[in-house]
Write a protein that holds these residues in place. Structure first.
Motif, PDB file in Angstrom:
ATOM      1  N   ASP A 229       5.199  72.930 102.694  1.00 42.48           N
ATOM      2  CA  ASP A 229       5.024  73.247 104.107  1.00 42.48           C
ATOM      3  C   ASP A 229       3.550  73.115 104.499  1.00 42.48           C
ATOM      4  N   LEU A 230       3.305  72.367 105.588  1.00 41.52           N
ATOM      5  CA  LEU A 230       1.932  72.181 106.086  1.00 41.52           C
ATOM      6  C   LEU A 230       1.775  72.976 107.372  1.00 41.52           C
ATOM      7  N   THR A 231       0.815  73.886 107.379  1.00 41.96           N
ATOM      8  CA  THR A 231       0.566  74.711 108.556  1.00 41.96           C
ATOM      9  C   THR A 231      -0.910  74.610 108.959  1.00 41.96           C
ATOM     10  N   PHE A 232      -1.135  74.411 110.232  1.00 40.70           N
ATOM     11  CA  PHE A 232      -2.491  74.461 110.787  1.00 40.70           C
ATOM     12  C   PHE A 232      -2.372  74.737 112.280  1.00 40.70           C
ATOM     13  N   THR A 233      -3.486  74.976 112.933  1.00 37.05           N
ATOM     14  CA  THR A 233      -3.489  75.270 114.369  1.00 37.05           C
ATOM     15  C   THR A 233      -4.248  74.196 115.127  1.00 37.05           C
ATOM     16  N   PHE A 234      -4.077  74.204 116.435  1.00 36.26           N
ATOM     17  CA  PHE A 234      -4.869  73.340 117.311  1.00 36.26           C
ATOM     18  C   PHE A 234      -5.225  74.131 118.564  1.00 36.26           C
ATOM     19  N   THR A 235      -6.188  73.648 119.310  1.00 37.27           N
ATOM     20  CA  THR A 235      -6.621  74.329 120.533  1.00 37.27           C
ATOM     21  C   THR A 235      -6.560  73.378 121.712  1.00 37.27           C
ATOM     22  N   LEU A 236      -6.534  73.948 122.908  1.00 38.55           N
ATOM     23  CA  LEU A 236      -6.558  73.180 124.158  1.00 38.55           C
ATOM     24  C   LEU A 236      -7.760  73.559 125.016  1.00 38.55           C
ATOM     25  N   ASN A 237      -8.488  74.580 124.640  1.00 39.97           N
ATOM     26  CA  ASN A 237      -9.583  75.098 125.459  1.00 39.97           C
ATOM     27  C   ASN A 237     -10.702  74.087 125.612  1.00 39.97           C
ATOM     28  N   SER A 238     -11.238  74.000 126.824  1.00 33.60           N
ATOM     29  CA  SER A 238     -12.365  73.103 127.102  1.00 33.60           C
ATOM     30  C   SER A 238     -12.989  73.516 128.422  1.00 33.60           C
ATOM     31  N   GLY A 239     -14.260  73.908 128.377  1.00 35.09           N
ATOM     32  CA  GLY A 239     -14.932  74.311 129.603  1.00 35.09           C
ATOM     33  C   GLY A 239     -14.213  75.472 130.263  1.00 35.09           C
ATOM     34  N   SER A 240     -13.823  75.281 131.530  1.00 32.91           N
ATOM     35  CA  SER A 240     -13.157  76.362 132.268  1.00 32.91           C
ATOM     36  C   SER A 240     -11.673  76.452 131.957  1.00 32.91           C
ATOM     37  N   PHE A 241     -11.131  75.493 131.210  1.00 32.73           N
ATOM     38  CA  PHE A 241      -9.714  75.543 130.835  1.00 32.73           C
ATOM     39  C   PHE A 241      -9.571  76.441 129.609  1.00 32.73           C
ATOM     40  N   THR A 242      -8.835  77.559 129.756  1.00 33.63           N
ATOM     41  CA  THR A 242      -8.730  78.569 128.709  1.00 33.63           C
ATOM     42  C   THR A 242      -7.271  78.869 128.390  1.00 33.63           C
ATOM     43  N   ASN A 243      -7.072  79.822 127.509  1.00 28.56           N
ATOM     44  CA  ASN A 243      -5.715  80.235 127.132  1.00 28.56           C
ATOM     45  C   ASN A 243      -4.910  80.729 128.328  1.00 28.56           C
ATOM     46  N   ALA A 244      -5.603  81.197 129.370  1.00 29.67           N
ATOM     47  CA  ALA A 244      -4.898  81.701 130.547  1.00 29.67           C
ATOM     48  C   ALA A 244      -4.277  80.580 131.367  1.00 29.67           C
ATOM     49  N   ASP A 245      -4.638  79.332 131.072  1.00 32.94           N
ATOM     50  CA  ASP A 245      -4.178  78.203 131.879  1.00 32.94           C
ATOM     51  C   ASP A 245      -2.939  77.518 131.307  1.00 32.94           C
ATOM     52  N   THR A 247       0.814  78.018 128.500  1.00 30.43           N
ATOM     53  CA  THR A 247       1.638  78.756 127.545  1.00 30.43           C
ATOM     54  C   THR A 247       2.236  77.752 126.572  1.00 30.43           C
ATOM     55  N   GLY A 248       2.538  78.212 125.368  1.00 21.46           N
ATOM     56  CA  GLY A 248       3.124  77.329 124.372  1.00 21.46           C
ATOM     57  C   GLY A 248       2.580  77.622 122.987  1.00 21.46           C
ATOM     58  N   ASN A 249       3.260  77.109 121.975  1.00 18.65           N
ATOM     59  CA  ASN A 249       2.909  77.344 120.584  1.00 18.65           C
ATOM     60  C   ASN A 249       1.797  76.405 120.144  1.00 18.65           C
ATOM     61  N   THR A 250       0.707  76.932 119.621  1.00 18.78           N
ATOM     62  CA  THR A 250      -0.408  76.109 119.144  1.00 18.78           C
ATOM     63  C   THR A 250      -0.546  76.153 117.620  1.00 18.78           C
ATOM     64  N   THR A 251       0.516  76.567 116.957  1.00 17.55           N
ATOM     65  CA  THR A 251       0.563  76.518 115.490  1.00 17.55           C
ATOM     66  C   THR A 251       1.530  75.422 115.063  1.00 17.55           C
ATOM     67  N   VAL A 252       1.056  74.533 114.206  1.00 21.24           N
ATOM     68  CA  VAL A 252       1.856  73.408 113.734  1.00 21.24           C
ATOM     69  C   VAL A 252       2.454  73.759 112.377  1.00 21.24           C
ATOM     70  N   LEU A 253       3.753  73.497 112.213  1.00 20.45           N
ATOM     71  CA  LEU A 253       4.428  73.688 110.923  1.00 20.45           C
ATOM     72  C   LEU A 253       5.268  72.446 110.632  1.00 20.45           C
ATOM     73  N   ILE A 254       4.808  71.657 109.671  1.00 23.37           N
ATOM     74  CA  ILE A 254       5.564  70.486 109.231  1.00 23.37           C
ATOM     75  C   ILE A 254       6.241  70.872 107.913  1.00 23.37           C
ATOM     76  N   PRO A 255       7.571  71.010 107.897  1.00 21.03           N
ATOM     77  CA  PRO A 255       8.274  71.467 106.686  1.00 21.03           C
ATOM     78  C   PRO A 255       8.167  70.464 105.535  1.00 21.03           C
ATOM     79  N   SER A 256       8.238  70.977 104.344  1.00 23.54           N
ATOM     80  CA  SER A 256       8.187  70.141 103.147  1.00 23.54           C
ATOM     81  C   SER A 256       9.247  69.043 103.218  1.00 23.54           C
ATOM     82  N   GLY A 257       8.844  67.822 102.848  1.00 14.00           N
ATOM     83  CA  GLY A 257       9.758  66.697 102.846  1.00 14.00           C
ATOM     84  C   GLY A 257       9.864  65.976 104.171  1.00 14.00           C
ATOM     85  N   THR A 258       9.135  66.450 105.192  1.00 14.27           N
ATOM     86  CA  THR A 258       9.138  65.795 106.508  1.00 14.27           C
ATOM     87  C   THR A 258       7.706  65.411 106.875  1.00 14.27           C
ATOM     88  N   ASN A 259       7.548  64.775 108.059  1.00 15.31           N
ATOM     89  CA  ASN A 259       6.193  64.348 108.428  1.00 15.31           C
ATOM     90  C   ASN A 259       5.879  64.530 109.906  1.00 15.31           C
TER      91      ASN A 259
END
Length: 653
Positions: A229-245, A247-259
């Motif tokens: 299982d591969l797990t990591f996160t990503f972000t969308l924040n940039s300048g005035s664009f923040t988490n308040a702007d 909704t959605g899952n920002t954690t990536v989970l690629i299960p073993s045996g898939t891509n």
């Protein structure tokens, strides 16, 4: 004795450190926009810290030959399991560990040195040296030699990136014997194809503009199936664009045996007018064995909470909704004057050293975001020549001007003699310098002749005269900017002693004069001042404390250069906005037959082409239909009735 022993140990450790790292690959010339340039460093052992190292780039020819033009600190970087680290443009794949702007690296003949030190040791225009030099490369994309630079950097060969006649598609790579070869780029991989192969991850997303409230998927895909299982996160924040702007899952989970893994992001539709924003999709930290094949992906978020202004765009102008904010008595000094005395008195108002304020070129950007705001959308500026809006956010910030807007000097910098005369750093409305009619440098940041413009069109306009065989705008546009240009040129020719406007076409190298006066006088009439232009005049006045008198009183130009030159001027000769003629013209576009309505008395219809040449004239009374036989194109229909006139654009198909 202990001091001597410490000294030799220090020297030995420095020598070992220097031998640890080398320049391994260099690509300074990539196709078209120079957006895939990079330099790769290799250490003899993996996971080697590059703290204390700096890359210094040197000119190889010209007046600044042998001088530095750019530096990159390597502090904070560590080579990978193959002993490599890449710095370069964001579009290089795999993505570099440190990003620099597109087109930062010159094609050559130039050189680059890897030094022990910091960027502060190499201020701009530092002469090349072997002091603390670890490695160096002198390069080019042709056979021109930078012999002096080779000597200063202690290298005996210069490598031609275009040695295989493959244009900009290859890079310079070090071979195992220390010599160089030129072949297809291999950033982030050993040049001989050996070493550890990493599993690359790609972000896939539709980068088209998104509206607040919309949703879109983001997919992450590895080159090969993951073995756990591969797990990591990503972000969308940039300048005035923040988490308040969003909704959605920002954690990536690629299960073993898939891509692959897909998540959906929803943009929050708030009620705040915060302007367009940019979200940036960016990887978080990846586990060992994985690399980013792309990253830092920008997507425009269009704010639907914009405001509008109570007047039209230059393409669909309104008149009389915006009035001059000139103080009472502002123009009293020119009443009854004529000829040179009139022009001199006018200059005394708009270049008064005790009143007028000069600002920097950096301030102009902020001024234009208000002065040239699209009346239909507060998040946009209106681009003058191309007659279309563009997001304020798209101001040009890199060497590429495609899709961007920038600051267009209507009186070109090279023609005015004020090129790069003021700072590009804004310091605000309350920081200004005293100025006067001889202060030509102030013309560089004088907003009365600087407009928001499409980047490529600004380049195309260059430093040509206007009219005749000079610049007449993009094909297919209506010329809604021509009167604006004329009135800006008239302003500059009065405001600054070093500038004038003259008849005819001049060589583009002419300094202090601009043409064509006859065309500009015609444009001043056929494209009359509108509310958009008056609004920008009012706003610029709050910064510069001077106005463009040819916007307040357009027919002043005729009393200085035109048909009334030599006659005394009185403000009563001006046409008030409320006295302007109103008429309708339809259909528009037309195939040559159209109707003019709204005129109840006798009138005259005149038709002008975009060069200002009259091609049709006919008298009429009341609502009338006209048949004109002219070539397809854009024309200006001028109606004169009861000592009043007005102009509208018409397209003949």
């Amino acid at each position: 004795m202990l001091k001597k022993l410490f000294f030799w140990l220090l020297m030995a450790s420095t020598s070992i450190a220097q031998s640890q790292v080398l320049i391994n690959e260099f690509d300074s010339d990539t196709p078209s926009t120079d957006d895939k340039e990079f330099i790769e460093i290799k250490s003899a052992t993996p996971f080697f810290s590059l703290n204390g190292y700096v890359l210094v780039f040197f000119n190889g020819t010209g007046s600044l030959a042998d001088k530095s033009y750019y530096t990159i600190s390597l502090n904070g970087l560590t080579t990978d399991a193959n002993g490599l680290v890449v710095v370069g443009n964001n579009l290089v794949s795999p993505v570099p560990e440190r990003i620099f702007n597109n087109s930062s690296i010159q094609n050559g003949p130039d050189g680059v040195g890897l030094y022990l030190g910091s960027t502060s040791d190499f201020p701009l225009n530092t002469t090349a040296t072997t002091t603390n030099l670890v490695d160096a490369l002198v390069h080019s994309n042709n056979n021109t030699q930078a012999s002096s630079l080779q000597t200063l950097l202690g290298v005996t060969t210069q490598v031609n990136e275009n040695a295989n006649s493959q244009g900009t598609t290859q890079s310079i790579q070090r071979k195992s014997d220390g010599t160089w070869e030129v072949k297809a780029p291999t950033p982030g991989a050993l040049n001989d194809g050996s070493g550890i192969v990493f599993n690359g991850i790609t972000i896939t997303v539709n980068t088209a503009h998104k509206n607040e409230g919309s949703s879109f998927p983001i997919t992450f895909t590895t080159q090969t199936n993951v073995t756990s299982d591969l797990t990591f996160t990503f972000t969308l924040n940039s300048g005035s664009f923040t988490n308040a702007d969003f909704t959605g899952n920002t954690t990536v989970l690629i299960p073993s045996g898939t891509n692959t893994f897909t998540t959906t992001i929803t943009l929050v539709d708030d009620t705040i007018d915060e302007g367009d924003e940019v979200l940036r999709i960016r990887f978080g930290t990846l586990p060992s064995g994985f690399i980013r094949l792309n990253d830092n992906i920008d997507i425009r978020v269009v704010d639907n909470d914009f405001t509008t202004l109570p007047f039209g765009t230059p393409l669909n102008p309104t008149y009389g909704n915006v009035t001059s904010t000139a103080p009472a008595g502002y123009y009293d000094a020119i009443e009854g004057l004529s000829g040179a005395a009139l022009k001199q008195a006018l200059q005394g108002i708009i270049a008064n050293p005790s009143v007028v304020r000069a600002h920097s070129y950096g301030d102009v950007t902020d001024i234009l975001k208000v002065a040239d705001q699209n009346p239909l959308n507060s998040n946009q500026v209106w681009l003058m020549y191309v007659e279309t809006p563009r997001a304020k956010l798209d101001f040009q910030s890199t060497s590429s001007n495609v899709g961007s807007w920038n600051r267009e000097h209507i009186y070109p910098q090279s023609r005015g003699g004020f090129a790069n005369a003021t700072s590009d750093i804004p310091d605000g409305i309350n920081v200004w310098a005293a100025t006067g009619p001889d202060d030509i440098a102030a013309g560089h940041g004088d907003s009365h002749h600087i407009r928001a413009e499409d980047g490529p069109e600004n380049t195309s306009r260059s430093n040509k005269d206007y009219g005749l065989t000079g610049y007449n705008g993009p094909n297919g546009t209506q010329g809604s900017w021509k009167g604006d240009v004329a009135r800006s040129i008239f302003y500059m020719a009065v405001r600054y002693n070093a500038l004038s406007v003259v008849n005819g076409d001049l060589p583009d190298s002419t300094v202090g004069q601009l043409g064509d006066l006859a065309s500009l006088l015609t444009w001043n009439v056929t494209d009359p001042r509108d509310d958009f232009e008056m609004n920008r005049n009012n706003y610029i006045y709050t910064w510069q404390m001077n106005r463009n008198p040819f916007i307040d009183y357009p027919n002043l130009a005729d009393y200085i250069w035109g048909s009334h030159a030599g006659e005394p001027w009185f403000s009563s000769l001006a046409v008030a906005p409320n006295d302007m003629l109103r008429f309708a013209l339809y259909p528009n576009p037309t195939y040559g037959s159209f109707t003019v309505s709204g005129i109840h008395e006798a009138g005259v219809l005149e038709l002008y082409n975009t060069m200002g040449v009259k091609v049709f004239e006919q008298s009429f009374t009341g609502e009338s239909r006209f048949e004109v036989k002219v070539s397809a194109g854009i024309y200006l229909a001028k109606v004169i009735s009861n000592n009043r006139s007005a102009v509208q654009k018409i397209v003949v198909q």
